[in-house]
Design a protein around this motif. Structure first.
Motif, mmCIF file in Angstrom:
data_model
loop_
_atom_site.group_PDB
_atom_site.id
_atom_site.type_symbol
_atom_site.label_atom_id
_atom_site.label_comp_id
_atom_site.label_asym_id
_atom_site.label_seq_id
_atom_site.Cartn_x
_atom_site.Cartn_y
_atom_site.Cartn_z
ATOM 1 N N PHE A 277 108.973 -1.122 16.638
ATOM 2 C CA PHE A 277 107.588 -0.677 16.553
ATOM 3 C C PHE A 277 106.808 -1.161 17.768
ATOM 4 C CE2 PHE A 277 108.077 -4.723 14.429
ATOM 5 C CZ PHE A 277 107.034 -5.487 14.923
ATOM 6 N N PRO A 278 105.862 -0.367 18.256
ATOM 7 C CA PRO A 278 105.020 -0.841 19.357
ATOM 8 C C PRO A 278 104.031 -1.867 18.843
ATOM 9 C CG PRO A 278 104.275 1.318 18.614
ATOM 10 C CD PRO A 278 105.523 1.013 17.839
ATOM 11 N N LEU A 279 103.882 -2.956 19.566
ATOM 12 C CA LEU A 279 102.969 -4.011 19.131
ATOM 13 C C LEU A 279 101.556 -3.765 19.634
ATOM 14 C CD1 LEU A 279 102.838 -6.765 17.649
ATOM 15 C CD2 LEU A 279 103.150 -7.848 19.890
ATOM 16 N N GLU A 287 96.650 -2.587 16.646
ATOM 17 C CA GLU A 287 95.470 -1.723 16.544
ATOM 18 C C GLU A 287 95.440 -1.001 15.205
ATOM 19 O OE1 GLU A 287 94.268 0.855 19.570
ATOM 20 O OE2 GLU A 287 93.979 -0.742 21.057
ATOM 21 N N SER A 288 96.612 -0.608 14.704
ATOM 22 C CA SER A 288 96.664 0.056 13.399
ATOM 23 C C SER A 288 96.246 -0.907 12.290
ATOM 24 C CB SER A 288 98.075 0.582 13.127
ATOM 25 O OG SER A 288 98.457 1.538 14.096
ATOM 26 N N LEU A 289 96.673 -2.154 12.411
ATOM 27 C CA LEU A 289 96.281 -3.168 11.431
ATOM 28 C C LEU A 289 94.774 -3.413 11.493
ATOM 29 C CD1 LEU A 289 96.984 -5.384 9.372
ATOM 30 C CD2 LEU A 289 97.456 -6.907 11.317
ATOM 31 N N GLU A 290 94.233 -3.533 12.688
ATOM 32 C CA GLU A 290 92.784 -3.730 12.834
ATOM 33 C C GLU A 290 92.018 -2.567 12.211
ATOM 34 O OE1 GLU A 290 89.362 -3.731 16.312
ATOM 35 O OE2 GLU A 290 91.448 -4.162 16.878
ATOM 36 N N ASP A 291 92.486 -1.360 12.453
ATOM 37 C CA ASP A 291 91.816 -0.186 11.900
ATOM 38 C C ASP A 291 91.830 -0.217 10.373
ATOM 39 O OD1 ASP A 291 90.739 2.643 12.113
ATOM 40 O OD2 ASP A 291 92.604 3.023 11.017
ATOM 41 N N HIS A 341 94.872 -11.441 18.392
ATOM 42 C CA HIS A 341 94.306 -10.092 18.548
ATOM 43 C C HIS A 341 92.899 -10.033 17.958
ATOM 44 C CE1 HIS A 341 94.326 -5.648 18.677
ATOM 45 N NE2 HIS A 341 93.710 -5.733 17.504
ATOM 46 N N PHE A 342 92.730 -10.539 16.741
ATOM 47 C CA PHE A 342 91.418 -10.483 16.102
ATOM 48 C C PHE A 342 90.433 -11.438 16.772
ATOM 49 C CE2 PHE A 342 93.800 -8.147 13.058
ATOM 50 C CZ PHE A 342 92.900 -7.401 12.309
ATOM 51 N N ALA A 343 90.930 -12.576 17.254
ATOM 52 C CA ALA A 343 90.047 -13.522 17.943
ATOM 53 C C ALA A 343 89.519 -12.930 19.241
ATOM 54 C CB ALA A 343 90.794 -14.828 18.223
ATOM 55 N N GLU A 344 90.363 -12.220 19.981
ATOM 56 C CA GLU A 344 89.944 -11.595 21.234
ATOM 57 C C GLU A 344 88.828 -10.583 21.007
ATOM 58 O OE1 GLU A 344 93.487 -9.904 22.773
ATOM 59 O OE2 GLU A 344 94.396 -11.847 23.302
#
Length: 434
Positions: A277-279, A287-291, A341-344
């Motif tokens: 899977f692309p990270l 990005e999919s998780l963030e969405d 990712h979320f911290a950034e």
């Protein structure tokens, strides 16, 4: 490519002893319960789909034979459990013992201690004599009453031990590495022209052994993994922008992760070894998780231990004592990358990481697995008493089968990403189709 000749089971010689098993009843004659050598099961029962018509490959049906190679009254058998733990090992030991002693009348059944180490006097403990008092309660317990270990032993040393102990049949419970060891031992005994039967019983909680539709321990793993996923869902749902990340077993195959996701119905992303899977980037996992979290306020991610290894390219993996490639820890890696990712993005998030692998491996078997264990163990005894050797008990299309071990270890069983199970995962999670 496997051919029909690769599926022919070896025997020690002509079976000349009548079976002591009695299936007579008022309504059925006993002979109808015995399986003849001509009864076989098709490997592939599907047709069509544009495939060329070929002569179907068939496998030998497992089950009790009317004539035996070994005289039950003069037979010594032994059981060895190898590799990692799995729910149901004690159930198999118990059923093998009772089938041998109570039904066939075999007077001596040995328990080999701590895997193949127990077949090497230089490093192993002495075998124990199994009896009713020892075996009767063990099916209620997780683990193995005989102990286990990883890694091979010299086949010549093991063969010396077997001959010294006058063992006629050795039942080897274990996964791919165990079956390879069983095959090496079988070849050494063949070289010596020793009349010893080596019978494998497949043990893999990951459900990744060929010719075994569903191995014992797998159903229990789904039960327990489901409980953990439900806990992760509660933690994620009740937190601010909560994420539950669960790492499950599955070194090479994603059966547990996929199956538990379908059972749970609460998983949003399922990551398995079969699909890189692309990270990063648009449409990637992060990005999919963030969405998902922005839209719904929480998410649950399930990752198999062997997933995402393409993210560690260039790292030289080590091997364990069984020769298995040691994977990088995808669970803690994803945990840290998700947090970063979320911290950034200065997006508040709460992440709970759960790794229940050793808990799941060590629990007692559930009802379905207890049934599979019993059938696997008893069919192994039938094969051994009939003098079949270098063989493992498999299961396809609802039939128990005798499969030559070389055929088993020549193939790798992985999740069919075009099949029903993975289709079910996509329908439940609605994750991107990477």
């Amino acid at each position: 490519m496997i051919e029909q000749k690769d599926l022919l089971v070896s025997g020690l010689g002509d079976p000349v002893h009548p079976s002591p098993l009695c299936f007579e009843s008022a309504k059925r004659h006993g002979g109808r319960h015995f399986v003849s050598e001509s009864e076989r099961v098709r490997l592939d029962i599907t047709e069509g789909g544009g495939r060329a018509v070929q002569t179907p490959l068939t496998l030998e049906e497992a089950g009790p034979r009317e004539r035996l190679f070994f005289d039950p009254r003069a037979t010594t058998a032994a059981i060895v459990t190898c590799g990692g733990l799995s729910p149901g090992l004690n159930n198999v030991i118990r059923s093998v013992f009772y089938e041998l002693s109570e039904n066939y009348g075999v007077p001596k059944v040995l328990g080999i201690r701590n895997g193949y180490r127990g077949l090497n006097p230089a490093v192993g403990k002495r075998p124990i004599l199994l009896n009713r008092e020892l075996v009767e309660p063990i099916d209620k317990l997780g683990g193995t009453a005989l102990g286990s270990s990883r890694g091979p032993q010299d086949p010549r040393v093991m063969a010396d031990f077997i001959e010294a102990q006058a063992i006629d049949i050795l039942f080897c419970l274990g996964g791919d590495g165990t079956q390879r060891g069983a095959h090496d031992l079988h070849k050494e005994l063949q070289r010596r022209e020793a009349k010893v039967a080596i019978v494998g019983i497949p043990k893999t909680i990951d459900n990744d052994i060929s010719f075994v539709h569903q191995s014992f321990g797998f159903a229990t793993a789904l039960d327990k993994a489901h409980e953990v996923i439900q806990a992760a869902h509660v933690e994620a749902r009740d937190a601010v922008n909560g994420i539950g990340l669960v790492k499950l077993m599955g070194r090479h195959a994603g059966f547990i992760a996929a199956g538990a996701s379908v059972v749970s119905q609460e998983v949003n992303f399922t990551l398995v070894p079969e699909i890189p899977f692309p990270l990063e980037g648009k449409g990637g996992f992060l990005e999919s998780l963030e969405d998902r979290v922005r839209r719904r306020g929480h998410a649950v991610v399930v990752v198999a231990e062997g997933a995402g290894q393409h993210l560690f390219e260039g790292k030289a993996g080590e091997r364990d004592a069984s020769g298995n490639l040691q994977h990088e820890d995808i669970g803690t890696y994803l945990r840290d990358r998700i947090k970063a990712h979320f911290a950034e993005r200065e997006f508040e998030m709460t992440l709970k990481y759960l790794d229940p692998s050793y808990f799941i491996r060590s629990v007692p078997a559930n009802g379905f697995d207890r049934f599979v264990c019993d059938q696997m163990g008893r069919h192994a005894v039938h094969a051994g008493m009939a003098g079949k050797t270098g063989v493992m008990i498999g299961m396809e299309h609802g039939h128990y089968i005798n499969v030559p071990i070389p055929a088993v270890v020549s193939r790798t069983k992985t999740l069919d990403v075009g099949g029903d199970l993975w289709r079910g995962v996509l329908q439940v999670t609605r994750q991107p189709r990477w």
